[in-house]
Write a protein that holds these residues in place. Structure first.
Motif, short mmCIF file in Angstrom:
data_model
loop_
_atom_site.label_atom_id
_atom_site.label_comp_id
_atom_site.label_asym_id
_atom_site.label_seq_id
_atom_site.Cartn_x
_atom_site.Cartn_y
_atom_site.Cartn_z
N HIS A 174 5.43 4.35 -6.28
CA HIS A 174 6.88 4.23 -6.43
C HIS A 174 7.31 2.76 -6.47
CE1 HIS A 174 11.05 5.59 -6.11
NE2 HIS A 174 11.25 4.64 -5.23
N LYS A 217 16.56 16.17 -7.40
CA LYS A 217 15.53 15.32 -6.79
C LYS A 217 14.96 14.33 -7.81
CE LYS A 217 14.27 18.89 -3.46
NZ LYS A 217 13.26 19.92 -3.10
N GLU A 218 14.74 14.80 -9.04
CA GLU A 218 14.20 13.89 -10.06
C GLU A 218 15.23 12.82 -10.43
OE1 GLU A 218 11.28 13.56 -10.84
OE2 GLU A 218 10.31 15.44 -10.30
N ARG A 221 14.97 10.32 -7.57
CA ARG A 221 13.74 9.52 -7.66
C ARG A 221 13.85 8.47 -8.77
NH1 ARG A 221 11.00 14.84 -7.00
NH2 ARG A 221 10.17 14.93 -4.88
N SER A 224 16.09 5.64 -7.78
CA SER A 224 15.40 4.75 -6.85
C SER A 224 14.38 3.89 -7.58
CB SER A 224 14.71 5.58 -5.76
OG SER A 224 14.05 4.74 -4.84
N ARG A 225 13.65 4.48 -8.54
CA ARG A 225 12.70 3.68 -9.32
C ARG A 225 13.40 2.55 -10.06
NH1 ARG A 225 10.98 8.97 -11.43
NH2 ARG A 225 9.20 9.67 -10.19
N HIS A 242 11.95 7.95 -0.29
CA HIS A 242 12.53 6.78 -0.96
C HIS A 242 14.04 6.84 -1.11
CE1 HIS A 242 8.30 6.56 -1.83
NE2 HIS A 242 8.37 7.46 -2.78
#
Length: 384
Positions: A174, A217-218, A221, A224-225, A242
C-alpha cells in the motif's frame, strides 16, 4: 484469495533485502508487488544471502538477483540519473543498513543502490525490522529522522514480542502504491459510506440488503493510495486497513455519524456508496412469534445525501450512487439537487465482485466497468 491489480503496472521496483530474519518474507513481498503489475529486481546483501538463498528471490521476481555491484554498474543502471527503476524499496532494513544509508556509507550492494537512488532523487522506501531495543537506540532513531527529512518514506514496524517486526505485506504494498501514485490527493480529506444498513425488526431479526460493501471499501483504498486521509463509515465489524473506520449499523446511526463528522470539519469529498435504508420497520418489542402471518409497517428514512448537501460544512464535492432499473433517470434528479457526480448502476452489481456504472455529471457521462477496484480507479480519475 490473491487478487491481480494494475495499481503498479508499468513500474520497475528494486527490492533491497538486508540481513534480518524478516528477509524470509522477501518472496511473498516480491510476488505481491508483481500481482499489482510491478516489474521487480532483487538486490541482496551477503548477510541476507545467509538467511535466504538468492535463487528464491530470482524465482519470485523472474530476474537474476544481484548480490554484488559489478562492472555493469547496476546501481547506476537502475537507480542513477535516468535509471530505469521507479523506486527503491528496502525491506527489511536493518539498523546497520539504516545508519549506513544516513551517513552515506555504501559497502554493500543495497547501501550502494541507496546512495545512488538518494543522490538521483529517486523515491526510496525503508521498512525497518530488528529487535525493539535496537529500534529504540538513539542513534538509530536519529538516523531514521534524518532519512525522513530527505524525503524517504519509512514504513513503521509492528512492535510485538520485544521485536520491531517488519510491517505486513499489505501495508508495504500500500505504501509503495501511495508513493508511486504521486499522491495527487495528498492533503485532501475523504468521507465514504459503505455496505448495507441493518434495521431492527424485533429483538433478533433485522432487515438489510445484499450489499457487500466491496465498492465503498475499494473507493476508500484507492483514495488512500492517492494520498488522501479517509474516513469510512460502515457496519462491518472488520476494520478496513489504512483508513479511519467509523462503525454505524443502521441508517439512523450512519446519518448521525456522518453529520457529526461534517460538523467537525469540511471534507473535500463525500461519496455515498452505502446501500442506505430508504425504509425502516416499526420495531416490534420482543421476538415476533413464528408460524403466523404478520404485517410490517415500513417507515421512510431521511435521505442522508440530501442532509449532507444542505449541511453548513457541505463537502466540496459530493458523489452519490443510484441503484435501480431507472437509475440513470434518478441520477439526473440527484445532479439537479446539487450532487457533483452520480454513479448509476442496475441491481446486478449489488453484492457482486464486478459491476457496470455510468459516472454522470451535469456535463459528462463516463462508462466504468470491471472489478469494483477497477471501477474505483476510474471514478477517482474522473473526480479529481
Amino acid at each position: 484469495m490473491n487478487t491481480i491489480r494494475t495499481t503498479l503496472a508499468g513500474k520497475e521496483i528494486v527490492l533491497g533485502i538486508t540481513g534480518s530474519i524478516a528477509a524470509v518474507d522477501g518472496v511473498k513481498l516480491a510476488h505481491a508487488l508483481r500481482r499489482c503489475g510491478a516489474d521487480v529486481q532483487g538486490v541482496m546483501t551477503d548477510a541476507a544471502c545467509g538467511i535466504l538463498h538468492p535463487d528464491a528471490i530470482t524465482y519470485a521476481t523472474g530476474h537474476e538477483t544481484l548480490t554484488r555491484c559489478g562492472g555493469l554498474v547496476e546501481h547506476v543502471t537502475y537507480c542513477g540519473d535516468g535509471g530505469s527503476a521507479d523506486l527503491l524499496l528496502i525491506a527489511p532494513a536493518t539498523a546497520n543498513t539504516i545508519c549506513k544509508i544516513a551517513h552515506g556509507i555504501d559497502d554493500t550492494p543495497v547501501t550502494t543502490f541507496a546512495t545512488t537512488a538518494i543522490g538521483s532523487g529517486m523515491p526510496v522506501i525503508l521498512v525497518p525490522a530488528m529487535h525493539e531495543s535496537m529500534y529504540r537506540h538513539p542513534g538509530v532513531c536519529a538516523c531514521l529522522e534524518t532519512l525522513k527529512t530527505w524525503g524517504i518514506t519509512v514504513v513503521d514496524p509492528r512492535i510485538e514480542e520485544g521485536k520491531a517486526k517488519i510491517a505486513n505485506i499489505d501495508t508495504i504494498v500500500h505504501e509503495t502504491e501511495r508513493v508511486l501514485s504521486g499522491m495527487p490527493l495528498r492533503g485532501k480529506s475523504v468521507l465514504i459510506t459503505s455496505g448495507p444498513c441493518r434495521e431492527r425488526l424485533d429483538d433478533v431479526r433485522v432487515l438489510t440488503t445484499r450489499s457487500s460493501g466491496r465498492m465503498g471499501k475499494e473507493l476508500a483504498r484507492e483514495a488512500s493510495r492517492l494520498g488522501a486521509e479517509v474516513w469510512l463509515v460502515h457496519a462491518d465489524t472488520l476494520s478496513v486497513p489504512h483508513v479511519r473506520n467509523v462503525y454505524a449499523e443502521s441508517a439512523g446511526g450512519m446519518r448521525e455519524s456522518i453529520l457529526s463528522l461534517c460538523a467537525e470539519q469540511t471534507f473535500d469529498y463525500y461519496i455515498s456508496a452505502a446501500a442506505i435504508s430508504d425504509f425502516a420497520p416499526a420495531p416490534y418489542e420482543g421476538k415476533i412469534p413464528s408460524g403466523q402471518t404478520i404485517s410490517i409497517d415500513l417507515l421512510p428514512r431521511p435521505k442522508i445525501i440530501q442532509d449532507v448537501m444542505q449541511a453548513k460544512n457541505r463537502p466540496k464535492k459530493v458523489v452519490g450512487f443510484k441503484l435501480g432499473w431507472n437509475s440513470r433517470e434518478e441520477a439526473r434528479h440527484l445532479l439537479d439537487a446539487g450532487a457533483d457526480m452520480v454513479a448509476a448502476n442496475t441491481p446486478d452489481a449489488l453484492g457482486a465482485e464486478t459491476g457496470a456504472y455510468e459516472l454522470m455529471t451535469t456535463e459528462t457521462s463516463v462508462h466504468a466497468e470491471g472489478t469494483k477496484a477497477e471501477v474505483a480507479e476510474i471514478l477517482w480519475r474522473n473526480l479529481q
